[in-house]
Design a protein around this motif. Sequence first.
Motif, short mmCIF file in Angstrom:
data_model
loop_
_atom_site.label_atom_id
_atom_site.label_comp_id
_atom_site.label_asym_id
_atom_site.label_seq_id
_atom_site.Cartn_x
_atom_site.Cartn_y
_atom_site.Cartn_z
N TYR A 172 -2.48 46.27 53.85
CA TYR A 172 -3.85 45.84 54.15
C TYR A 172 -4.30 46.38 55.50
CZ TYR A 172 -7.74 42.79 55.39
OH TYR A 172 -8.97 42.30 55.80
N ILE A 273 -2.75 39.40 61.44
CA ILE A 273 -2.59 38.80 60.11
C ILE A 273 -1.35 37.91 60.12
CG2 ILE A 273 -1.32 40.84 59.26
CD1 ILE A 273 -2.53 40.29 56.50
N THR A 289 -6.82 35.70 58.81
CA THR A 289 -6.39 36.42 57.61
C THR A 289 -4.88 36.24 57.49
OG1 THR A 289 -8.17 38.05 57.70
CG2 THR A 289 -6.15 38.71 56.56
N LEU A 326 -3.03 37.77 49.36
CA LEU A 326 -3.72 38.02 50.62
C LEU A 326 -4.97 37.15 50.71
CD1 LEU A 326 -4.22 39.79 53.22
CD2 LEU A 326 -5.55 41.31 51.72
N GLU A 328 -8.13 37.01 52.79
CA GLU A 328 -8.89 37.84 53.74
C GLU A 328 -9.95 36.99 54.43
OE1 GLU A 328 -11.09 42.24 53.64
OE2 GLU A 328 -10.32 41.30 51.79
#
Length: 337
Positions: A172, A273, A289, A326, A328
């Motif tokens: 990502y 992240i 995130t 994930l 986001e």
Amino acid sequence: MITIYDLAKKTGFSSTTVSKALNNYPDVSKKTKQAIIDTAAEMGYLPNAHAQSLSTKKSWTIGVMFSESNGVGMKHPFFSGVIESFRKHAEKEGYDLILASRNLRNRGTSYLEHFLYRGVDGIMVICSDPKDPQVQEMINSSIPIVVIDMSNQECSVVFSDNLSGGELAINYLYSLGHTKIAHIAGDHTIYAGKIRIKGYMDAMKKRELPVRDGYLVNGGLFSIQDGALAMEKLLDLADPPTAVFVAGDHMAIGAMETAKARGYRIPEDLSIIGYDDIEMASYVTPKLTTIKQDTDQIGVRATQLLMKQIIQKKKIVTEEIIPVTLMERESCTRLIK
């Protein structure tokens, strides 16, 4: 006091059918079982636990043990999420949970001895310490067991796909143009920390990205404080990263606070992240995130595996790997060159 004979009269089923339905026998249809359970709830029926134990040869209890190094226990959202899911689904099967006290160690009693004394039908262990001799003692016993967050054991284990999670985070960040990607890792002696490191390293290698000197930092035991200290080390480098993958949301929150205190804007100057998707991740600024662990599905599969062993009266050696996703949000952005 309401008895099974009262339930039989109310529902129109025989007392034998009512008893089997309440004790979750497989030869009673779901429709019949549900009708009896609903009527029992309406009438306020409370089964006698001792009588149930004598008739079914079960205690209808499951032992729960933590074996983790940082002493956080159920205060950590991942652990509490798994426990809540496990509790909810175990209760649907008629089971109560017995949580083992940490004081057992001080009393010279092992967790296995405690659970055997309490007559539990099975054990669920949340374990980040694979070397814990008490966990190994339970795994080597004959009692049905399921272990969360640990692999490579001679028992039933359930854990998140930490390897794919690490790769997902790096891929990502790479898609956003980042190549200078660091990793604040959990302690490598803990299963989750070790595998997330491997996910990071594998993804960096696949993308032909160098892991620069100082870019892999030991974040310790997944705490906010450990994350803050690890970020200090990264920002002190002569060539700091533009993005950081952090192996736990608590650490990521600590890392974000350090970066902001040092004058970094997130995500404009530094993308971050995390991992876990704890509730707090949606409320920090910027919203974090992260890689989501499905605590509900972990609890479901752990319950199913343990119930299967209890019913079949034999241990099952298997691994259940739960996918991650994930989430986001706002803490990562495209690198502007």
